[in-house]
Write a protein that holds these residues in place. Structure first.
Motif, PDB file in Angstrom:
ATOM      1  N   HIS A  31       1.029  -1.042   0.115  1.00  0.00           N
ATOM      2  CA  HIS A  31       0.088   0.065   0.034  1.00  0.00           C
ATOM      3  C   HIS A  31       0.827   1.108   0.129  1.00  0.00           C
ATOM      4  O   HIS A  31       1.546   1.429   0.814  1.00  0.00           O
ATOM      5  CB  HIS A  31      -0.822   0.135   1.186  1.00  0.00           C
ATOM      6  CG  HIS A  31      -1.863   1.268   1.088  1.00  0.00           C
ATOM      7  ND1 HIS A  31      -3.269   1.050   0.344  1.00  0.00           N
ATOM      8  CD2 HIS A  31      -1.785   2.507   1.454  1.00  0.00           C
ATOM      9  CE1 HIS A  31      -3.622   2.566   0.401  1.00  0.00           C
ATOM     10  NE2 HIS A  31      -2.858   3.087   1.130  1.00  0.00           N
ATOM     11  N   LEU A  34       0.505   5.608   3.514  1.00  0.00           N
ATOM     12  CA  LEU A  34      -0.303   5.407   4.771  1.00  0.00           C
ATOM     13  C   LEU A  34      -0.764   6.589   5.512  1.00  0.00           C
ATOM     14  O   LEU A  34      -0.288   6.460   6.814  1.00  0.00           O
ATOM     15  CB  LEU A  34       0.731   4.385   5.370  1.00  0.00           C
ATOM     16  CG  LEU A  34       0.807   3.052   5.103  1.00  0.00           C
ATOM     17  CD1 LEU A  34       1.468   2.945   3.646  1.00  0.00           C
ATOM     18  CD2 LEU A  34       1.286   2.020   6.201  1.00  0.00           C
ATOM     19  N   HIS A  38      -6.122   5.586   5.106  1.00  0.00           N
ATOM     20  CA  HIS A  38      -5.822   4.189   4.886  1.00  0.00           C
ATOM     21  C   HIS A  38      -5.667   3.454   6.146  1.00  0.00           C
ATOM     22  O   HIS A  38      -6.280   2.393   6.356  1.00  0.00           O
ATOM     23  CB  HIS A  38      -4.646   4.084   4.069  1.00  0.00           C
ATOM     24  CG  HIS A  38      -4.097   2.658   4.352  1.00  0.00           C
ATOM     25  ND1 HIS A  38      -4.532   1.859   3.350  1.00  0.00           N
ATOM     26  CD2 HIS A  38      -3.104   2.413   5.120  1.00  0.00           C
ATOM     27  CE1 HIS A  38      -3.708   0.785   3.872  1.00  0.00           C
ATOM     28  NE2 HIS A  38      -2.772   1.140   4.760  1.00  0.00           N
ATOM     29  N   ARG A  39      -5.283   4.208   6.998  1.00  0.00           N
ATOM     30  CA  ARG A  39      -4.907   3.373   8.398  1.00  0.00           C
ATOM     31  C   ARG A  39      -6.054   3.228   9.244  1.00  0.00           C
ATOM     32  O   ARG A  39      -6.347   2.553  10.080  1.00  0.00           O
ATOM     33  CB  ARG A  39      -3.632   3.965   9.097  1.00  0.00           C
ATOM     34  CG  ARG A  39      -2.508   3.814   8.392  1.00  0.00           C
ATOM     35  CD  ARG A  39      -1.089   4.347   9.208  1.00  0.00           C
ATOM     36  NE  ARG A  39      -1.153   5.855   9.432  1.00  0.00           N
ATOM     37  CZ  ARG A  39      -1.185   6.322  10.681  1.00  0.00           C
ATOM     38  NH1 ARG A  39      -1.131   5.572  11.914  1.00  0.00           N
ATOM     39  NH2 ARG A  39      -1.132   7.487  11.094  1.00  0.00           N
ATOM     40  N   ALA A  43      -7.000  -0.569   6.248  1.00  0.00           N
ATOM     41  CA  ALA A  43      -5.994  -1.436   7.155  1.00  0.00           C
ATOM     42  C   ALA A  43      -6.842  -2.181   8.280  1.00  0.00           C
ATOM     43  O   ALA A  43      -6.682  -3.149   8.636  1.00  0.00           O
ATOM     44  CB  ALA A  43      -4.842  -0.472   7.851  1.00  0.00           C
ATOM     45  N   ASP A  47      -7.356  -5.931   9.290  1.00  0.00           N
ATOM     46  CA  ASP A  47      -7.063  -6.290  10.675  1.00  0.00           C
ATOM     47  C   ASP A  47      -8.208  -6.900  11.249  1.00  0.00           C
ATOM     48  O   ASP A  47      -8.116  -7.994  12.130  1.00  0.00           O
ATOM     49  CB  ASP A  47      -6.775  -4.875  11.578  1.00  0.00           C
ATOM     50  CG  ASP A  47      -6.523  -5.451  13.102  1.00  0.00           C
ATOM     51  OD1 ASP A  47      -5.329  -6.050  13.151  1.00  0.00           O
ATOM     52  OD2 ASP A  47      -7.242  -5.273  13.931  1.00  0.00           O
ATOM     53  N   ILE A  60      -0.176  -6.002   5.236  1.00  0.00           N
ATOM     54  CA  ILE A  60       0.033  -4.856   4.336  1.00  0.00           C
ATOM     55  C   ILE A  60       1.507  -4.492   4.487  1.00  0.00           C
ATOM     56  O   ILE A  60       2.145  -4.336   5.665  1.00  0.00           O
ATOM     57  CB  ILE A  60      -0.794  -3.671   4.854  1.00  0.00           C
ATOM     58  CG1 ILE A  60      -2.244  -3.861   4.688  1.00  0.00           C
ATOM     59  CG2 ILE A  60      -0.428  -2.222   4.194  1.00  0.00           C
ATOM     60  CD1 ILE A  60      -3.190  -2.918   5.240  1.00  0.00           C
ATOM     61  N   GLY A  62       3.822  -1.428   3.847  1.00  0.00           N
ATOM     62  CA  GLY A  62       3.748   0.279   3.778  1.00  0.00           C
ATOM     63  C   GLY A  62       4.667   0.499   2.890  1.00  0.00           C
ATOM     64  O   GLY A  62       5.681   0.184   2.669  1.00  0.00           O
ATOM     65  N   MET A 101      -0.121  -4.588   9.570  1.00  0.00           N
ATOM     66  CA  MET A 101       1.127  -4.062   8.663  1.00  0.00           C
ATOM     67  C   MET A 101       2.355  -4.753   8.854  1.00  0.00           C
ATOM     68  O   MET A 101       2.939  -5.126  10.371  1.00  0.00           O
ATOM     69  CB  MET A 101       1.514  -2.647   9.012  1.00  0.00           C
ATOM     70  CG  MET A 101       2.687  -1.909   8.051  1.00  0.00           C
ATOM     71  SD  MET A 101       2.773  -0.160   8.414  1.00  0.00           S
ATOM     72  CE  MET A 101       1.361   0.327   8.553  1.00  0.00           C
TER      73      MET A 101
END
Length: 492
Positions: A31, A34, A38-39, A43, A47, A60, A62, A101
């Motif tokens: 990805h 970040l 996105h997080r 993400a 998760d 992922i 990053g 991640m």
């Protein structure tokens, strides 16, 4: 307590954390970008999937392309690529640690980290959040700008790309030449038909380098369109302090957001995908109706409240929703001009959707700043406001509210508020916008002559008249009085 793998088990009980063995997770997704969105979005879904026992091959890796990404990489790696997400609303805070991640590729000139990662067979999806303005679209045509200096440089020097799209082309060339399966390119940016836009950039560069490669990409690489949604404001020192004081976590890279999230995605992938439908992602054959709904109603709604609020001295979106003039303006424009021209969405009531948006905008815990909502109007207005005006004009419907929304943007770009406060530069094209706004004070048509923003709408006599009347009212009586008049009787 500093966040790390070592301290995970010592966190307070109310903090959710990965239930899976992170050491078994491998990166199947690279990805790029970040940032907070996105997080707090893609993400988090991944998760969730890992927490349900989903395949560990979809972690992922990053990557970043901007100088600030190097700082983020340093902060995340110091925390073993863990970070916290704090969902906030009037009911309270819900804190969780995200663990999907696996690493963060080095950020360097020439994208060496991305180029190295993209060649790995385990990477089967390359996803992107590079902002609305990062796709090299010519605003005058709405098409990919093959003549942009950065794109021309990538076409001339395939082995030393300067853009992420040049790096993607280099990676796909490697895969073709080595007989490796191509990866999917999945945009997660808030851009209409984001997959098609990403495809245009990738194939545009490939076409300039090697038409045969462009043909191979067109035939073998999937670029699914997707609609993404979650309000995710900037992280401030005050927010970090709140996380530390309320939950005892020291995290340099936390994300704060609303509880709501949505992801609608076309089910087109080159080499498999994670089972995201198990965690709430809606897979469809065509994302267009969902995208249309979100961009016109939600993003357009943000643009409607932004400039009126700034001119009235309001600081947050929830302040705007507590103001009867701003909220009344939003409700009237949405219900009389926007919602009636948004095509039906399967299984969705547009009026209920808008009511939910009003609640989300009014969330006092998100503290979404008006300054953020005002940013980059020259890129957002042509996507969020002008298309609704074009559809209304084509249908013979009124555009008074949408013209007023545009006039509010013009008045804001004057650079000086109604109490003589200064609005600092808040758009990549700020100098141009400020100059146009000052000319438009006496000649409103000058604002609509920005054809790259308004196109045929700016040439419409109906829109010109409505805009001129709205801008004149703003200068003559101020924002609050103009909004009240529009709500009560209309401006005509």
């Amino acid at each position: 307590m500093k966040l790390s793998t070592e301290t995970l088990s010592d966190l307070p009980e109310q903090i959710a954390r990965p239930s899976y063995d992170r050491s078994r997770v491998t990166a199947g997704i690279l990805h790029v970008g970040l940032g907070n969105f996105h997080r707090a979005h893609q993400a988090v879904y991944l998760d969730d999937l890992l927490n349900r026992g989903g395949s560990t091959e979809w972690g992922i890796l990053g990557a970043g392309v901007m100088p600030a990404d190097a700082t983020m990489r340093e902060g995340l790696k110091a925390q073993d690529c863990l970070y916290t997400v704090l969902e906030q609303d009037a009911a309270g805070d819900r804190c969780r640690v995200i663990g999907g991640m696996t690493d963060f590729a080095p950020v360097a000139a020439g994208h060496a980290g991305i180029l190295r990662a993209i060649r790995g067979a385990e990477i089967r999806i390359v996803s992107l959040t590079v902002t609305e303005g990062g796709y090299f679209i010519d605003p005058a045509t709405g098409l990919f700008d093959a003549g942009h200096a950065a794109i021309a440089a990538d076409i001339a020097s395939p082995e030393t790309p300067t853009t992420v799209f040049g790096a993607i082309v280099a990676g796909l060339r490697w895969r073709r030449d080595t007989g490796m399966a191509p990866f999917t390119v999945m945009s997660c940016d808030n851009v209409p038909h984001n997959g098609d836009v990403a495809r245009a950039a990738v194939i545009g560069i490939a076409e300039g380098q090697d038409p045969a490669l462009a043909n191979w990409i067109a035939a073998n690489v999937a670029f699914p369109n997707g609609m993404v949604d979650r309000i995710t404001p900037a992280t401030t020192d005050a927010r970090r302090a709140h996380l530390r004081d309320a939950f005892g976590i020291e995290d340099t890279q936390p994300v704060f957001c609303e509880p709501f999230r949505q992801w609608v995605l076309e089910d087109r992938f080159s080499d498999g995908r994670p089972a995201l439908e198990e965690v709430g992602v809606q897979f469809v054959s065509d994302v267009t109706p969902y995208e249309h709904m979100k961009i016109r109603i939600l993003n357009g709604g943000h643009a409607m409240i932004a400039y009126a609020s700034a001119l009235m001295g309001l600081h947050y979106a929830h302040d705007a929703m507590a103001n009867p003039q701003v909220r009344g303006f939003l409700e009237k424009v949405e219900r009389t001009e926007v919602i009636p021209i948004v095509p039906p969405v399967p299984g969705t009531s547009l009026t209920d959707y808008f009511s939910q948006i009003e609640e989300r905008f009014a969330n006092p815990r998100v503290e979404d700043t008006i300054h953020r909502l005002c940013y980059d109007g020259s890129n957002r207005q042509p996507k969020f406001i002008v298309p609704s005006a074009a559809d209304c004009l084509a249908a013979g419907r009124g555009v008074q509210g949408l013209a007023l929304a545009s006039a509010l943007w013009c008045r804001y770009c004057y650079g000086e508020g109604e109490r003589h406060e200064t609005f600092e530069a808040n758009d990549p094209a700020w100098a141009r916008l400020k100059e146009r706004s000052r000319v438009a004070r006496d000649r409103p048509a000058a604002w609509l002559e920005m054809s790259d923003i308004y196109g045929p709408v700016g040439q419409s006599k109906v829109f010109q008249d409505a805009f001129s009347e709205a801008l004149g009212a703003l200068w003559a009586t101020g924002t609050e009085a103009t909004l009240r008049r529009y709500i009560d009787t209309g401006l005509s």
